[in-house]
Motif scaffolding. Sequence first.
Motif, mmCIF file in Angstrom:
data_model
loop_
_atom_site.group_PDB
_atom_site.id
_atom_site.type_symbol
_atom_site.label_atom_id
_atom_site.label_comp_id
_atom_site.label_asym_id
_atom_site.label_seq_id
_atom_site.Cartn_x
_atom_site.Cartn_y
_atom_site.Cartn_z
ATOM 1 N N VAL A 113 13.506 -8.323 -6.211
ATOM 2 C CA VAL A 113 12.738 -7.229 -6.825
ATOM 3 C C VAL A 113 11.251 -7.576 -6.811
ATOM 4 O O VAL A 113 10.408 -6.758 -6.443
ATOM 5 N N LYS A 114 10.914 -8.792 -7.187
ATOM 6 C CA LYS A 114 9.508 -9.232 -7.203
ATOM 7 C C LYS A 114 8.933 -9.222 -5.798
ATOM 8 O O LYS A 114 7.810 -8.736 -5.581
ATOM 9 N N THR A 115 9.669 -9.735 -4.826
ATOM 10 C CA THR A 115 9.200 -9.755 -3.438
ATOM 11 C C THR A 115 8.979 -8.338 -2.920
ATOM 12 O O THR A 115 7.981 -8.058 -2.244
ATOM 13 N N THR A 116 9.901 -7.437 -3.254
ATOM 14 C CA THR A 116 9.769 -6.042 -2.838
ATOM 15 C C THR A 116 8.520 -5.412 -3.439
ATOM 16 O O THR A 116 7.739 -4.760 -2.746
ATOM 17 N N SER A 117 8.328 -5.622 -4.728
ATOM 18 C CA SER A 117 7.152 -5.077 -5.403
ATOM 19 C C SER A 117 5.871 -5.622 -4.782
ATOM 20 O O SER A 117 4.936 -4.862 -4.486
ATOM 21 N N ASP A 118 5.822 -6.928 -4.568
ATOM 22 C CA ASP A 118 4.636 -7.559 -3.984
ATOM 23 C C ASP A 118 4.372 -7.034 -2.569
ATOM 24 O O ASP A 118 3.225 -6.772 -2.200
ATOM 25 N N ALA A 119 5.432 -6.861 -1.781
ATOM 26 C CA ALA A 119 5.274 -6.380 -0.411
ATOM 27 C C ALA A 119 4.737 -4.955 -0.386
ATOM 28 O O ALA A 119 3.815 -4.635 0.380
ATOM 29 N N PHE A 120 5.298 -4.083 -1.230
ATOM 30 C CA PHE A 120 4.816 -2.709 -1.281
ATOM 31 C C PHE A 120 3.375 -2.642 -1.795
ATOM 32 O O PHE A 120 2.562 -1.864 -1.291
ATOM 33 N N LYS A 121 3.070 -3.445 -2.791
ATOM 34 C CA LYS A 121 1.706 -3.463 -3.336
ATOM 35 C C LYS A 121 0.728 -3.935 -2.262
ATOM 36 O O LYS A 121 -0.345 -3.344 -2.090
ATOM 37 N N GLY A 122 1.109 -4.964 -1.531
ATOM 38 C CA GLY A 122 0.256 -5.459 -0.449
ATOM 39 C C GLY A 122 0.052 -4.414 0.632
ATOM 40 O O GLY A 122 -1.073 -4.206 1.119
ATOM 41 N N LEU A 123 1.125 -3.745 1.016
ATOM 42 C CA LEU A 123 1.043 -2.684 2.016
ATOM 43 C C LEU A 123 0.181 -1.538 1.522
ATOM 44 O O LEU A 123 -0.668 -1.013 2.255
ATOM 45 N N ASP A 124 0.380 -1.160 0.280
ATOM 46 C CA ASP A 124 -0.405 -0.081 -0.329
ATOM 47 C C ASP A 124 -1.889 -0.434 -0.311
ATOM 48 O O ASP A 124 -2.738 0.391 0.048
ATOM 49 N N ASP A 125 -2.217 -1.667 -0.696
ATOM 50 C CA ASP A 125 -3.610 -2.121 -0.691
ATOM 51 C C ASP A 125 -4.184 -2.118 0.729
ATOM 52 O O ASP A 125 -5.321 -1.686 0.948
ATOM 53 N N ASP A 126 -3.396 -2.609 1.687
ATOM 54 C CA ASP A 126 -3.849 -2.641 3.080
ATOM 55 C C ASP A 126 -4.131 -1.229 3.598
ATOM 56 O O ASP A 126 -5.140 -0.994 4.267
ATOM 57 N N LEU A 127 -3.234 -0.300 3.307
ATOM 58 C CA LEU A 127 -3.418 1.084 3.747
ATOM 59 C C LEU A 127 -4.636 1.710 3.079
ATOM 60 O O LEU A 127 -5.401 2.445 3.723
ATOM 61 N N ALA A 128 -4.815 1.432 1.803
ATOM 62 C CA ALA A 128 -5.990 1.976 1.101
ATOM 63 C C ALA A 128 -7.273 1.413 1.689
ATOM 64 O O ALA A 128 -8.247 2.168 1.894
ATOM 65 N N ASN A 129 -7.302 0.127 1.992
ATOM 66 C CA ASN A 129 -8.489 -0.484 2.590
ATOM 67 C C ASN A 129 -8.744 0.054 3.992
ATOM 68 O O ASN A 129 -9.898 0.298 4.369
ATOM 69 N N ALA A 130 -7.704 0.255 4.759
ATOM 70 C CA ALA A 130 -7.850 0.806 6.110
ATOM 71 C C ALA A 130 -8.388 2.232 6.037
ATOM 72 O O ALA A 130 -9.236 2.621 6.849
ATOM 73 N N ASN A 131 -7.924 2.987 5.071
ATOM 74 C CA ASN A 131 -8.396 4.363 4.894
ATOM 75 C C ASN A 131 -9.875 4.374 4.499
ATOM 76 O O ASN A 131 -10.640 5.221 4.954
ATOM 77 N N LYS A 132 -10.294 3.444 3.657
ATOM 78 C CA LYS A 132 -11.696 3.354 3.244
ATOM 79 C C LYS A 132 -12.594 3.009 4.444
ATOM 80 O O LYS A 132 -13.704 3.532 4.562
#
Length: 98
Positions: free
Chosen positions: A76-95
């Motif tokens: 569960v922790k790994t899944t949360s961390d992976a999604f959060k990392g992906l979300d951050d990466d996508l947000a940064n790429a969009n910026k």
Amino acid sequence: MSKGSDLQVDYDLLATSAKQLRQICDEFNGLEEWKKDVKALVGDSRVQKAMGDFVDNWDKNRKRLIKEIEEVGAMVKTTSDAFKGLDDDLANANKRKK
């Protein structure tokens, strides 16, 4: 909660799930003293043996359950961390595109 095109991740739910799994492990680990209490309550040696067999079986299965619950909690922790990392990466790429 993260909202993408079709994917939504409920980080609060993942964090709550991880916390509850840790609490379950703590409860299971705390049951070790139960064994001593049960033996003190029964007097007949046959009942003590039967209870001892039950408790030994419970101990074995409890330890297995604790291990499996800990593994699920880590997933569960790994899944949360992976999604959060992906979300951050996508947000940064969009910026960077803007």
